[in-house]
Structures are given as C-alpha cells and as structure tokens.
Design an enzyme around this catalytic site. Structure first.
Site, short mmCIF file in Angstrom:
data_model
loop_
_atom_site.label_atom_id
_atom_site.label_comp_id
_atom_site.label_asym_id
_atom_site.label_seq_id
_atom_site.Cartn_x
_atom_site.Cartn_y
_atom_site.Cartn_z
CE1 TYR A 180 -3.34 -2.85 0.75
CE2 TYR A 180 -4.60 -0.83 1.00
CZ TYR A 180 -4.57 -2.19 0.82
OH TYR A 180 -5.72 -2.89 0.69
CE LYS A 229 2.50 -18.19 -1.79
NZ LYS A 229 1.71 -19.44 -1.85
CG ASP A 253 -1.29 -20.57 -0.41
OD1 ASP A 253 -0.78 -20.48 0.72
OD2 ASP A 253 -0.73 -21.19 -1.35
CG ASP A 271 -7.85 -5.08 1.59
OD1 ASP A 271 -8.82 -4.60 2.20
OD2 ASP A 271 -7.75 -5.10 0.35
CG ASP A 288 -13.44 -7.54 1.78
OD1 ASP A 288 -13.19 -6.73 2.68
OD2 ASP A 288 -13.95 -7.21 0.68
C1 IPM Z 1 -10.41 -1.52 3.79
C2 IPM Z 1 -10.63 -0.96 2.41
C3 IPM Z 1 -9.48 -0.04 2.06
C4 IPM Z 1 -8.21 -0.86 2.05
C5 IPM Z 1 -9.64 0.72 0.74
C6 IPM Z 1 -10.95 1.48 0.69
C7 IPM Z 1 -8.48 1.64 0.49
O1 IPM Z 1 -10.80 -1.96 1.48
O2 IPM Z 1 -10.36 -0.74 4.76
O3 IPM Z 1 -10.29 -2.73 3.91
O4 IPM Z 1 -7.88 -1.48 1.03
O5 IPM Z 1 -7.52 -0.88 3.08
MN MN Z 2 -10.71 -3.96 2.31
#
Ligand code: IPM
Ligand code: MN
Length: 353
Positions: free
Chosen positions: A142, A187, A219, A243, A247
């Site tokens: 990032y 990894k 993975d 990240d 999710d």
């Molecule tokens: C999160 C989001 C952010 C990230 C984006 C919006 C930049 O996906 O907070 O997980 O990738 O960190």
């Molecule tokens: Mn995210």
C-alpha cells in the site's frame, strides 16, 4: 469522561450509518455521564469535489486534536471506473492511516447465533467462530515504492523489522486477553518480505511462551478460514493479506454490515466499519448501521469504558433477536426496518436500559 470525536462520514452510505453511530454514541454518553463533543470533517470523494483533496489539512487537524475518530466509508463509482484519475477517494483513507500512524488494524470476526443461517457456510462450521485479524496498516504494498507507467507498473512490498515487531506485539497482547493462540499468516515460501515476518515472529514468540504460535501460508489460511474458522483466535498479517482475508472473514458472519474495526497506533485512534461506501445503497435507508454502531462500542472499550461497550453490544444483540434488522439479514415475512429504524430502536433500548 470528556471525549472529543472527529466525525468523518465520507461517501455513499457513510453519512446514513454515521448518523446512527453518532446517535448511539450520544445516547450512551448521556446515560453514563460522559461529555462528548463532535467535529465533522470532510474526506473521500466528497472532499475531492469540495476542496480537491481526499484528506484535507483541516481534516487532519481535526483528527489530531480529537480523542478518537469515528469514520464511516469512502469511495465513489465515478473514480472506480476511471483508472486514469489523478486523485482517488481511497487515497484519503490511506493518508489518514499514514499521517495518524495507525499501524494496527483490529478486525474482529464474531458470529451472532441468530444469523448463522445467513452465512454461506454450513451452520455447524460457523457456530462459535470468534477470531480477530490484526492487520498491519501502514506498510507493505500500500505504501511501498510504486511506479505506474504505461507499459509497466509495480508496487513494492517493503517491511522493516520494527514495523513487523510492533504489530506482532499487538497480536500477542490481544492473544493474552483471549485464547492465547496466534497464527502468523505469510507467504514465506515465496516472498522475501514474508521471510522477514517469519524470522521476526520466531524471535518475538519466545517472549510469549504462554501463547501458542503457528505459521500459515496465506493461501492455506484463506482455505482454513472457510473450512474451519474456529481454528483461529488471533491472526496477524501484513497489509494486503489482511485486507483480503478480512473481506473473506466478513462473509463467515453472514453480512459485511456487521463488522466493526479499530485502528490504533501513534496518534488518534480511528473506529470504522470494515465495509465500503456501497454507493448502490446510498440514500435508500437500507444500509445496515450495525458495523458503525459496533465501531462505537470498540471506541468506548478503547478508553476502557467496558460497561458502555457492553451495553451497545447487548442492544445490538437485542435488536437482532427482536428481528429489527435491515433487509439483507431480515427473516422472511418480518416487518421491514431501515437504517434509521434500526438505529432508533437501539437508541431507545439504551435509554431504557
Ligand atoms: C479496507 C478498504 C481499504 C483498504 C480501501 C478502501 C483503500 O478496502 O479498509 O479494507 O484497502 O484498506
Ligand atoms: Mn478492504
């Protein structure tokens, strides 16, 4: 206690869920006799439109001066579909993380028994899953050196020893409050940066002999999370892996709208839902405010105001049990509740408690 809160509602559904988050924060503060003041500030697409900067200096100052930041979400489709855009809303979020030194992102994945059926995974796999992901938030790809040319582009996954060490310590501290099990996700079979993580972790773990440590390739961790989510207690990993995995983690619970997070580091802490700005839901009063409201619980808990946090969690569970839920988690045939109605129900519960 006196609390100065910077309120960054951002884009999409942000302002709607923030309204409910602030209402809950105020109701709890009133009940427990805390004095809260708010300062709203611009960020995201919204801030680009108004002042040409997704994280304006004024917003940074408001964050610096606050005791905590309550953040909702940023993002707008007009930028998503334009890879040539010079400035993007997400840069505002990244600038905030970097400038406030928020290196530790704490993302709990907890299940609510009454929502287990909403998970795409089998009930018996999900029931009782309860872990936290500690995501490193100010390093890795990032923020590493980048090049964006016409025919070639790269992002550098840079990590230094102190960056790795401090995030590992955060993980071990959380593990000591929990089931004393840390899984370091990397990894290391391929990436040099991951081998540094593993080397540092193998040293740091010796200082925490009361905590069990294991190492897992990312993975494999992605697979294990859906095969056996109860395996995990505290997972710690670098920015990009964290990240992606969080999710995935949010699916386990049945809705992304349920997961709060805290980001802490060297300056003002930030509390925010892990979901995005969901532009399709904007203005429709259908967004789930629970992730924002639970972020307020995390805010109180950060200041060691445990009863305040507990009351919010209790109110949230009660709302779910009473079927006061936004459409994506509502049971068939039950009445419809919107963002505002769910928030109001929780505020009423808190006032009556
Ligand atoms: C999160 C989001 C952010 C990230 C984006 C919006 C930049 O996906 O907070 O997980 O990738 O960190
Ligand atoms: Mn995210």
């Amino acid at each position: 206690m006196k609390l100065k809160i910077a309120v960054l509602a951002g884009d999409g559904i942000g302002p709607e869920i923030m309204e409910q988050g602030v209402a809950v924060l105020s109701a709890v503060a009133e009940k427990f006799g805390h004095e809260v003041s708010y300062k709203e500030a611009l960020c995201g697409a919204h801030a680009i439109d108004e002042v040409g900067d997704p994280f304006p200096e004024e917003t940074y100052q408001a964050c610096k001066e606050a005791d905590a930041v309550l953040f909702a979400s940023v993002g707008d489709p007009k930028f998503d579909n334009d890879p040539t855009a010079k400035v993007r809303p997400e840069q505002g979020l990244l600038a905030m993380r970097k400038r406030l030194g928020l290196y530790a992102n704490i993302r709990p994945v907890e299940t609510f028994d009454c929502l287990i059926h909403k998970s795409p995974l089998k009930d018996e796999l999900v029931r009782g899953a309860d872990f936290i992901c500690i995501r490193e938030l100010t390093g890795g790809m990032y923020f590493g050196e980048k090049k964006e040319g016409t025919d070639e582009a790269w992002d550098t996954n840079y990590y230094s020893r102190p960056e790795v060490e401090r995030i590992l310590r955060v993980a071990y501290q959380y593990a000591r409050q929990r089931r004393r099990h840390v899984t370091v996700v990397d990894k290391a079979n391929v990436l040099a940066s991951s081998r540094l993580w593993r080397k540092v972790a193998q040293e740091v773990m010796l200082e925490y002999p009361d905590v069990e440590t294991d190492f897992m390739y990312v993975d494999n961790a992605a697979m294990r999370m859906i095969q056996d989510p109860r395996f995990f207690d505290v997972m710690v990993t670098e920015n990009t892996f964290g990240d992606i995995l969080t999710d995935e983690g949010s699916c386990i619970t049945g809705s992304m709208g349920l997961l709060p997070s805290a980001s802490t580091g060297s300056s003002t802490p930030v509390f925010e839902p892990i979901h995005g700005s969901w532009p399709q839901g904007k203005g429709l009063n259908i967004a789930n405010p629970l992730a924002q409201i639970l972020s307020v619980a995390m805010l109180f808990e950060y200041f060691n105001l445990q009863d305040e946090g507990r009351l919010i969690r209790e109110a949230v569970s009660a709302s779910l049990a009473a079927n006061v839920r936004t459409p994506e988690i509502q049971v068939e045939g039950a009445p419809r509740y919107g963002t505002r109605e769910v928030g109001q129900w929780i505020v009423d519960y808190i006032r009556k408690a």
